[in-house]
Design an enzyme around this catalytic site. Structure first.
Site, PDB file in Angstrom:
ATOM      1  N   ASP A   1      41.258  42.578  41.453  1.00  0.00           N
ATOM      2  CA  ASP A   1      42.389  42.173  40.643  1.00  0.00           C
ATOM      3  C   ASP A   1      42.290  42.932  39.316  1.00  0.00           C
ATOM      4  O   ASP A   1      41.307  43.610  39.024  1.00  0.00           O
ATOM      5  CB  ASP A   1      42.380  40.649  40.421  1.00  0.00           C
TER       6      ASP A   1
HETATM    7  C1  GLC Z   1      47.469  40.348  37.879  1.00  0.00           C
HETATM    8  C2  GLC Z   1      47.387  39.281  38.954  1.00  0.00           C
HETATM    9  C3  GLC Z   1      47.508  39.817  40.359  1.00  0.00           C
HETATM   10  C4  GLC Z   1      48.377  41.066  40.356  1.00  0.00           C
HETATM   11  C5  GLC Z   1      47.653  42.136  39.555  1.00  0.00           C
HETATM   12  C6  GLC Z   1      48.453  43.435  39.448  1.00  0.00           C
HETATM   13  O1  GLC Z   1      46.593  40.070  36.831  1.00  0.00           O
HETATM   14  O2  GLC Z   1      46.273  38.399  38.941  1.00  0.00           O
HETATM   15  O3  GLC Z   1      48.050  38.774  41.175  1.00  0.00           O
HETATM   16  O4  GLC Z   1      48.579  41.515  41.698  1.00  0.00           O
HETATM   17  O5  GLC Z   1      47.295  41.695  38.259  1.00  0.00           O
HETATM   18  O6  GLC Z   1      49.590  43.210  38.681  1.00  0.00           O
END
Ligand code: GLC
Length: 731
Positions: A289
């Site tokens: 993430d």
């Molecule tokens: C965010 C979220 C995740 C998302 C990622 C990319 O912080 O936790 O769900 O896919 O970053 O945007």
């Protein structure tokens, strides 16, 4: 063939280096993907491999948590980018740099968060779960995939399938509720919708199961925090949706932010390597993430970005999203002997496999198209409307005040009445507020002229303490026969980094409801929100309550259809509505108490206000006595349980039948009941339809232990459907 030619050919082949010989294969579209992967991998330098495992962003960025960059700053050999534009040109320019300026011309894969739609925005996933229509959700994902792929996105960071039981956590909006089986069914439907039969088509994208694993157990509903998850709970609650998603063929998985009982998910060898890549034989990509590798330092699991990178790659994390840990430290870690090259190769292998499966080597560029070709096609908007209709849940309908009888003067009151942005919900992708039909507009279109039948007053804002609008609201209500009170949450109150200490609506909204109740007019409450709400004070003031969730662009049209009776509501809750915040966590599949008659709260009821699976209709359904093809079976036998359901009312209606399993006595205690199958059918007024549950004892009656081993024990099981039950003996 004569001897000379044979000798010459052998000599030539021997002279060619393996790379040269192989180098023809990775470019050969007819060669098997695994051969193309190995060929290309064998040509790559360590630096080129590291770049494939590095992910950044490109284009304007709308998520305040994340920042975009420009093409000039991005290395030509980068593996993947998060793409924030909603047209392909910027992506194609960047891809041209990759194809023409990097040594091997490896295409970039572009990802994005199309969670419940790309530009045609569908109801939030929690709402979709309440529709209990996976095939319709699959269609919505297919539309989202088409719009995304045509806009330059090859990979969506969706579905989010985190089982969640604490509605203080803003991200309950993004998943499919409190039940593992439900999240798993929608995980599989989403993967089918996004990826289709072949990911390399112009209208499919790679799916991404997230956030692996246990993110929904965030302590006290706060975000990014510690999660206390035993191995038993990991296996029986949080892993099942991922297993169903992987079995459905999900191409990627995203590791979560949370610390799982002392080991953060992003550097969790047991979860990433032993379970996902080992037991489940997942051959796709695990991406972290956002900055989750870097975050291992504040989580106290690494003393530096270098150590965080070491622990992540060794745990089996393939791509580092925006931390730049792999970019800055992986080559050094390999050269110093801390990370075996084989582990880097395995990660790169998976990334290359994904790109071949997506067809990016053959079609690296996104064809140009007009916005009208890409977005908001009538057939796609129609799916949004149907999914919204089926997701709305009728929670109360005292004296059948709904549907409204024609000719009534309606006062539409409240901050949600003309609101558009809030109805999109969190993670609105490329959705635009102007695409949304407000409740007001939906009612106007449904009721048509004359306007005298539809009155309006805002009454108050979503929050703060300004009661200056109450007088107008009282006056407008005074002119009407009925008040439709439109309350709920702003878009920013749920989603990521949106935890709330209470799930009650702001006081000003509750006071507006009290003011409306003083007018003596009947009140129909419409709620648009991204989480279950605390309604214990408002519920008694209202004659009817319709939970519309955050319905996406269809917005007010399905609401109006339900209020006027054109649509018979069929939604059922996929997440419990607590009586109050103090009850959290409260969910249906809890274990049994040691004392069923004691241990209750002294100050409030211990029962939720509305339970999982609850939802009213304009008609009534009567369940017959369930019947089984056998009441005693062997562990490897099968049995089918059937039930007849009759529509005993005057409206045609759609009924979702939930089949629950209870195992009263087991070596490992089981939830009081567990949803193991559901089926939805239209039943016309007066008609009777049959529903069946085909039981596989190990799958449906069995349980997993803390190592993931599945068992089914001899003994008695109870199958519940509606208010009926039937017992099955397993020998
Ligand atoms: C965010 C979220 C995740 C998302 C990622 C990319 O912080 O936790 O769900 O896919 O970053 O945007």
């Amino acid at each position: 063939m004569n001897r000379t030619i044979i000798i010459g050919t052998v000599a030539l082949l021997t002279a060619l280096s393996p790379q040269t010989l192989w180098a023809q294969i990775y470019k050969d579209r007819h060669a098997p993907i695994e051969e193309r992967v190995e060929d290309l991998l064998s040509c790559m330098t360590l630096e080129e491999k590291v770049l494939q495992l590095h992910q950044r962003t490109i284009g304007k960025n709308k998520n305040s948590n994340n920042i975009g960059e420009k093409i000039k700053d991005i290395p030509a050999g980068i593996g993947s980018l998060i793409y924030y534009e909603d047209w392909p040109e910027v992506r194609n320019d960047m891809q041209k740099k990759a194809m023409e300026e990097s040594r091997l011309g490896i295409p970039i894969v572009f990802g994005y968060d199309a969670i419940h739609g790309y530009r045609t925005i569908y109801p939030i996933p929690l709402a979709q779960a309440c529709a209990w229509n996976p095939s319709l959700a699959e269609k919505a994902c297919a539309v989202s995939a088409r719009e995304a792929r045509m806009s330059g996105v090859d990979w969506t960071f969706s579905p989010m399938i985190d089982v969640a039981r604490d509605p203080r956590w803003g991200r309950v909006a993004e998943g499919y509720g409190e039940d593992p089986y439900t999240n798993g069914v929608f995980a599989a439907a989403s993967v089918r919708g996004y990826q289709g039969n072949k990911m390399d088509s112009k209208e499919n994208v790679a799916a991404c199961l997230k956030h692996y694993v246990g993110y929904g157990a965030s302590e006290a509903g706060r975000d990014y925090v510690y999660t206390e998850i035993s191995r038993q709970t990991l296996w029986d609650t949080y892993l099942p949706p991922y297993e169903m998603g992987v079995k459905a063929g999900a191409a990627t998985v995203m590791s979560a932010f949370n610390d799982i009982s002392g080991t953060p998910a992003t550097a969790h060898p047991y979860a990433l390597k032993e379970i996902l890549k080992g037991q489940w034989a997942f051959d796709g990509v695990i991406v972290s993430d956002w900055a989750a590798v870097k975050q291992l330092v504040p989580q106290g699991f690494a003393s530096s970005l270098k150590e965080a990178s070491l622990k992540s790659i060794r745990a089996g994390l393939d791509i580092d999203m925006v931390s730049e840990g792999y970019l800055n430290h992986l080559a050094e870690l390999v050269k110093e002997g801390s990370v075996p090259m084989e582990e880097v190769d395995e990660a790169v292998r998976r990334v290359l496999r994904l790109k071949f499966r997506l067809g990016l080597f053959e079609r690296p560029y996104t064809p140009e198209s007009s916005e009208s070709e890409r977005f908001l096609r009538p057939q796609d908007v129609a799916i949004a409307e149907r999914l919204a209709e089926e997701s709305m849940v009728l929670l109360k309908n005292k004296d059948n005040i709904l549907p409204l009888t024609a000719g009534k003067r309606i006062a539409l009151i409240g901050p949600m009445a003309k609101e558009q942005e809030a109805l999109l919900g969190s993670w609105k992708g490329q959705g635009k507020a102007e695409d949304v039909t407000s409740i007001w507009e939906g009612m106007r279109k449904e009721i048509g002229e004359p306007d005298s039948l539809l009155l309006y007053a805002k009454g108050c804002d979503f929050e703060k303490e300004d009661e200056s609008g109450f007088a107008e609201a009282r006056a407008v209500a005074g002119k009407a026969d009925i008040v439709v009170l439109c309350l709920g949450e702003k878009r920013s109150w749920s989603g990521e980094n949106a935890s709330r200490s209470t799930i009650a609506l702001p006081n000003i909204q509750e006071r507006l409801a009290e003011e409306m109740q003083k007018t003596g007019k009947p009140i129909v409450l419409l709620l648009s929100n991204g989480r279950p709400l605390e309604l214990c004070r408002i519920e008694p003031l209202c004659d009817a309550i319709l939970e519309i969730w955050q319905p996406g662009i269809a917005g007010g049209r399905p609401v109006a259809g339900i209020l006027t009776g054109r649509i018979n509501p069929s939604g059922k809750l996929a997440m419990t509505f607590p009586y109050s915040t103090g009850q959290i966590p409260v969910y249906y599949n809890r274990r049994g108490s040691a004392r069923r008659h004691q241990g209750f709260y002294q100050d409030i009821t211990s029962n939720p206000l509305y339970s999982f699976g609850y939802g009213l209709s304009y008609t009534t359904f009567e369940y017959g006595t369930p019947r089984a093809t056998a009441t005693t079976i062997g562990k490897d036998g099968t049995v089918t349980v059937g039930v007849e359901v009759t529509n005993t009312g005057q409206y045609d209606g759609t009924e979702t039948v939930h089949w629950y399993v209870s195992d009263p006595y087991c070596s490992i205690t089981r939830p009081l009941k567990e949803l193991k199958y559901f089926e939805k059918q239209l039943i016309k007024a007066g008609e009777t339809r049959k529903f069946h549950f085909h039981i596989d004892p190990l799958r449906d009656l069995g349980y997993v232990d803390g190592s993931g081993k599945r068992f089914v024990e001899s003994g008695e099981y109870v199958i519940s459907v509606g208010k009926e039950q039937i017992k099955i003996e397993v020998k």
